[in-house]
Design a protein around this motif. Structure first.
Motif, PDB file in Angstrom:
ATOM      1  N   ALA A   1      -4.375   2.969  -1.780  1.00 24.44           N
ATOM      2  CA  ALA A   1      -4.989   1.820  -2.172  1.00 24.44           C
ATOM      3  C   ALA A   1      -5.295   1.545  -3.573  1.00 24.44           C
TER       4      ALA A   1
ATOM      5  N   ALA B   1      -2.418  -0.365  -5.247  1.00 27.21           N
ATOM      6  CA  ALA B   1      -2.493  -1.706  -4.795  1.00 27.21           C
ATOM      7  C   ALA B   1      -3.371  -2.341  -5.324  1.00 27.21           C
TER       8      ALA B   1
ATOM      9  N   ASP C   1       0.803  -1.269   0.118  1.00 27.98           N
ATOM     10  CA  ASP C   1      -0.154  -0.027  -0.067  1.00 27.98           C
ATOM     11  C   ASP C   1       0.648   1.308  -0.124  1.00 27.98           C
TER      12      ASP C   1
END
Length: 473
Positions: free
Chosen positions: A60, A63, A56
């Motif tokens: 977010a 990822a 991360d």
């Protein structure tokens, strides 16, 4: 070479992935060729190996993009081929197209009924005194090192140019524990008012604004100075960068002040990767702020070469949201062209989304445009205009004065060797064209680009030899 796939996509970034998902949803067999080992492109570039930094680290969304890319590779209709550099494209008549690519295991050829070029872009090269020093690079190169290798190129890093992406990269450096020594914008802070002049267009891309605003506030809290209305006019050091000199954007010859740094990333915009379509005769159009020579297309993303499509930065710099919208549209229309049942409503929806994203991209281009006069004003006679062949700007200008019949990049190449090095003019072509335009009193677009020939990138002779043995000429 009897096996023919439905669609080959060159580029595994957001646009290529979006097209692949749309195409396999309608039953097409898709091969994706990308220079990186893992899907993601530049914006969602993944680490070369797991565990070199927390998943991360870049947020977010980054990822999630990594997980989505891995899931795409596992789809049964997808043949993901990473670490592949595509350097040739030829029409294949009724068979569609043939692509030539190289990787760690050598060269290969691939046939496809349809081809989508979603090859992205690279940092626009901006020659200025000292730009060949070790430690000076495009800001995108800094970001690639952070995301791909998990390292920063220095301990005291400065970013300078005109593109808002510099704020994002500076904030990412903070996440890596490296505090930038500053960010230098050539335009005034007041240029942001241009965004306020088109509230509807801007409102459709609020996440982009939010990302920039968060980055700016993060830098402010960390005490990182952000300068406006100034430009880095010179990089100084013996063999490696030690400091840069900055001056007001409207007085480039001013003495200015110095900032100590061991790495400098410049970002004045980006250059579209358009070499492959040009290899087979697709005529590009010049976009001063949208990526230089870009590939035109119709309302369904198809180029003037039937069966060849483009999406994302190859069609003009637009960023990730625009690339995704164009990838979806291209994937749908390619499926339709191969006889699949695709709803016209779905295509129309994708076209609307694409138009909205392009409108915002055009607005951002205007905001980030440094202006040709500033870029040309940064070069003095001793500045290398062509790094590969060590051609100085002063020598090039003298050549243009002595040879008034030179009106194109190719004509200059014959005498000056500009564009003859490993990059084949990918980096020097804009500066070369600007100098020709200034000498002849025309526009940059009037100075035609270097011819695009195969191979588009340097290729080991053994690869060419192996393809020849396989029956390719």
């Amino acid at each position: 070479m009897t096996d023919i796939t439905d669609l080959v996509i060159v580029g595994g970034g957001p646009g290529g992935q979006a097209a692949a998902r749309a195409a396999i949803r309608h039953g097409l067999r898709v091969t994706v060729l990308d220079e990186q080992a893992r899907p993601g492109g530049q914006i969602f570039r993944q680490p070369f190996a797991d565990g070199i930094y927390p998943k991360d680290r870049f947020g977010a969304k980054h990822a999630a993009a990594g997980r989505a890319g891995a899931a795409l590779c596992a789809e049964p209709l997808i043949d993901w081929q990473g670490n592949r550099m595509v350097w040739g494209l030829t029409p294949g008549g009724e068979d569609g197209f043939e692509l030539f690519h190289s990787g760690p295991d050598g060269a290969a050829a691939l046939k496809a009924r349809r081809v989508l070029i979603a090859a992205g872009c690279h940092d626009m090269a901006v020659p200025f005194p000292g730009w060949t020093l070790s430690g000076v690079m495009g800001a995108g190169g800094i970001q690639a090192m952070l995301k791909g290798q998990g390292v920063a190129p220095g301990a005291s890093i400065l970013l300078g140019g005109s593109h808002p992406l510099m704020l994002v990269i500076a904030a990412q450096l903070l996440d890596f524990g490296v505090t930038p020594v500053g960010v230098v914008f050539s335009q005034s802070f007041g240029r942001i008012k241009e965004m306020l002049g088109a509230p509807l267009v801007a409102s459709r891309s609020l996440p982009v604004f939010a990302q920039g605003a968060r980055a700016y506030l993060k830098l402010h809290r960390a005490g990182v100075p952000v300068h406006f209305g100034k430009v880095v006019v010179r990089a100084e050091g013996d063999d490696t960068l030690q400091q840069v000199r900055i001056a007001p954007s409207d007085r480039l010859d001013a003495t200015g002040e110095t900032i100590a740094c061991d790495a400098f990333g410049f970002c004045y915009g980006f250059t579209s990767s358009a070499e492959l379509p040009r290899q087979i005769g697709v005529d590009p159009v010049w976009s001063e702020t949208g990526g230089g020579w870009i590939i035109p297309h119709d309302a369904r993303m198809q180029t003037s070469q039937p069966g060849l499509y483009v999406a994302g930065e190859t069609a003009g710099i637009g960023g990730e949201p625009c690339a995704v919208a164009e990838g979806v549209l291209a994937g749908l229309t390619i499926a339709e062209s191969l006889g699949k049942s695709v709803s016209e409503t779905e295509i129309a929806r994708a076209q609307t989304q694409r138009r909205h994203r392009r409108d915002f991209a055009t607005l951002l281009q205007r905001l980030a445009d440094p202006g040709a006069a500033l870029l040309q004003g940064l070069r003095d006679d001793d500045t290398a205009i062509c790094r590969c062949e060590s051609v100085k700007t002063g020598a090039f200008r003298a050549l243009l004065r002595d040879n008034p019949t030179i009106h194109s990049a190719d004509a200059a190449k014959l005498l000056a060797r500009t564009g003859m090095g490993p990059c084949q003019g990918r980096f020097c072509h804009r500066a070369v064209q600007e100098e020709i335009a200034a000498a002849r009193g025309g526009s940059t677009a009037d100075a035609k680009p270097f011819a695009a020939r195969m191979p588009a990138r340097p290729v080991p002779l053994r690869d060419l030899r192996s393809l020849s043995r396989d029956g390719n000429e």
